[in-house]
Design an enzyme around this catalytic site. Structure first.
Site, short mmCIF file in Angstrom:
data_model
loop_
_atom_site.label_atom_id
_atom_site.label_comp_id
_atom_site.label_asym_id
_atom_site.label_seq_id
_atom_site.Cartn_x
_atom_site.Cartn_y
_atom_site.Cartn_z
N ARG A 125 0.82 -1.23 0.00
CA ARG A 125 0.00 0.00 0.00
C ARG A 125 0.85 1.28 0.00
NH1 ARG A 125 -2.96 -3.33 3.42
NH2 ARG A 125 -4.80 -4.13 2.36
N LYS A 147 3.79 11.45 -11.22
CA LYS A 147 2.90 10.59 -12.01
C LYS A 147 3.55 9.23 -12.21
CE LYS A 147 0.09 13.76 -14.73
NZ LYS A 147 -0.22 14.27 -16.08
N GLU A 189 9.90 18.18 -24.98
CA GLU A 189 9.33 18.51 -23.66
C GLU A 189 9.96 19.79 -23.11
OE1 GLU A 189 6.76 17.31 -22.15
OE2 GLU A 189 6.48 15.24 -22.77
N LYS A 234 8.14 23.19 -14.05
CA LYS A 234 7.21 22.08 -13.85
C LYS A 234 6.75 22.04 -12.39
CE LYS A 234 5.96 17.39 -14.37
NZ LYS A 234 6.06 16.12 -15.02
N GLU A 244 -3.73 17.06 -10.65
CA GLU A 244 -4.27 17.42 -11.97
C GLU A 244 -5.80 17.54 -12.00
OE1 GLU A 244 -2.03 15.84 -15.47
OE2 GLU A 244 -4.03 15.49 -16.28
N ARG A 248 -2.79 21.88 -13.44
CA ARG A 248 -1.69 21.01 -13.88
C ARG A 248 -1.92 20.50 -15.30
NH1 ARG A 248 1.52 16.08 -10.78
NH2 ARG A 248 2.66 15.43 -12.61
N ASN A 252 0.03 19.34 -20.06
CA ASN A 252 -0.30 18.47 -21.20
C ASN A 252 -0.35 19.25 -22.52
OD1 ASN A 252 -0.56 16.20 -19.52
ND2 ASN A 252 -2.62 16.85 -18.94
N HIS A 255 0.11 17.60 -25.83
CA HIS A 255 -0.01 16.16 -25.61
C HIS A 255 -1.27 15.54 -26.21
CE1 HIS A 255 3.42 16.71 -23.06
NE2 HIS A 255 3.45 15.43 -22.72
N HIS A 259 -0.33 12.59 -28.37
CA HIS A 259 -0.76 11.21 -28.12
C HIS A 259 -1.51 10.65 -29.33
CE1 HIS A 259 -0.53 11.63 -23.46
NE2 HIS A 259 0.57 11.11 -23.95
N HIS A 272 7.94 9.99 -28.04
CA HIS A 272 6.92 10.80 -27.38
C HIS A 272 7.15 12.32 -27.50
CE1 HIS A 272 4.06 12.11 -24.37
NE2 HIS A 272 5.03 12.69 -23.70
N1 GLY Z 1 3.88 15.15 -17.94
C1 GLY Z 1 2.84 15.98 -17.48
C2 GLY Z 1 2.68 15.98 -15.99
O1 GLY Z 1 3.52 15.46 -15.28
O2 GLY Z 1 1.69 16.45 -15.51
#
Ligand code: GLY
Length: 377
Positions: A125, A147, A189, A234, A244, A248, A252, A255, A259, A272
């Site tokens: 956990r 993330k 990026e 960031k 997010e 946040r 993206n 993206h 994507h 990517h």
């Molecule tokens: N790669 C986008 C983020 O970490 O929110």
């Protein structure tokens, strides 16, 4: 010629005074950042290593004594970022005798960090994870912000959690062995982040572009400053919205289209960050088409910057375009797969000016088709 000058180890200044104590972790950037790993691992009774096979082969000796840790070696490749391999990592963590008080140290690119972060968030956990990101992309983006993910057959990164690391060590010397495609992916990026910066990062990147376009000849001192600025930028966006729910989503930028390009061309065909770079152009064009763009020379500045960095500005400039068919229809289908949008109605981040974007934007079908048609032409 590669610049082998030793760079000072510097703290990227990740915010430590956030109300979200989970965000309070050190991010070290520099040529010898990896040397801090032993000290940062010391408080943990048990530590295990999750390492990318190629990175371990190229740079394993730089881990020093940490090389002797119980190790799970991950074969790189997007196809291995799945449940099966995640299960194997969790089994390994169990057999290595890890507990909730242990640390999993990841050593590799975004895939290794994402999978290690997810395994650490699930094991008993939740236990600690520390990252040594080995690619430009993972140093400026994936390793910071918490993330974690694996892919599902339905799409990329569809199963994941938010699980911030205990530390990130962005060692710039690990980048010297990156191939040009992966390097450019990281630069995609970097451009995205510079567009989101409230500080003058975009202008600094414009000035430095030609000097960092290639990993072999890059000016690593300039790169160090840019990597630190990207991480700070960031961090600012993450700090205001760690999970997010709103702002946040700005991270993206590029993206949703990116994507869709990855999906429509088959994951792994276009790296990517290169897909994100093309996604930035599409987002910029959509912004102009909808009257969202406030800074009218921004479109031209982005196109020039991408060119100076060796990044494609259109599908025709992408080296994969000759062998890989891409149509408006397949891109629109790819957009329907984006996990950040509704199934039928994708949402976009649209740039207005440097440091200023709108998120959760929908586009009329006719506008969307016209933007993609124009970009493919
Ligand atoms: N790669 C986008 C983020 O970490 O929110």
């Amino acid at each position: 010629m590669t610049t082998q000058r030793e760079l000072p180890l510097s703290d990227a200044g990740f915010p430590v005074d956030s109300a979200e104590s989970m965000l309070s972790y050190p991010v070290l950037v520099g040529a010898r950042a990896i040397e801090a790993a032993g000290e940062l691992c010391r408080p943990f009774e048990h530590v295990a290593l999750l390492a990318d096979e190629t990175v371990l082969g190229l740079h394993g000796e730089r881990l020093g004594d940490l090389c002797n840790l119980p190790t799970f070696i991950l074969t790189p490749g997007e196809a291995n970022k799945d449940w099966k391999h995640l299960g194997q990592i969790l089994e390994f963590m169990s057999s290595a005798g890890l507990s909730r008080d242990s640390l999993l140290l990841t050593f590799g690119g975004g895939m290794t960090g994402d999978m290690g972060g997810l395994a650490a968030s699930l094991f008993k956990r939740g236990m600690s994870v520390g990252h040594i990101p080995s690619t430009l992309l993972s140093q400026v983006d994936a390793s910071v912000g918490g993330k974690t993910a694996v892919n599902l057959p339905a799409g990329k990164n569809l199963a994941g959690t938010f699980h911030p690391p205990r530390f990130v060590l962005a060692d710039l010397d690990l980048l010297r062995t990156q191939d040009l495609n992966e390097w450019r992916s990281g630069l995609g990026e970097v451009v995205k982040t510079a567009l989101l910066a409230r500080a003058p990062l975009f202008g600094e990147l414009e000035k430095a572009a030609l000097s960092i376009a290639n990993p072999e000849s890059a000016d690593y001192e300039t790169l160090s400053t840019l990597v630190q600025a990207c991480i700070r930028t960031k961090a600012q966006w993450v700090q205001t919205d760690p999970t997010e729910q709103g702002s946040r989503k700005a991270l993206n930028l590029g993206h949703t289209f990116g994507h869709a390009i990855e999906h429509a061309t088959g994951y792994g065909t276009v790296p990517h960050g290169i897909a994100v770079a093309m996604g930035l152009v599409l987002a910029m064009n959509a912004s102009k088409a909808t009257g969202t763009l406030l800074e009218h020379d921004l479109q031209e500045r982005i196109l020039q910057l991408l060119q100076n960095l060796g990044l494609p500005r259109s599908w025709k400039e992408c080296p994969k375009s000759e062998q890989t068919p891409l149509s408006t229809r397949s891109l629109v289908q790819g957009l329907a797969q984006d996990k950040k949008g509704q199934v039928a109605k994708p949402r976009f981040v649209l740039p207005q000016a440097i440091g200023k974007v709108l998120w959760d934007q929908e586009l009329e079908t006719t506008t969307l088709n016209a933007v993609i048609d124009g970009w493919l032409a």
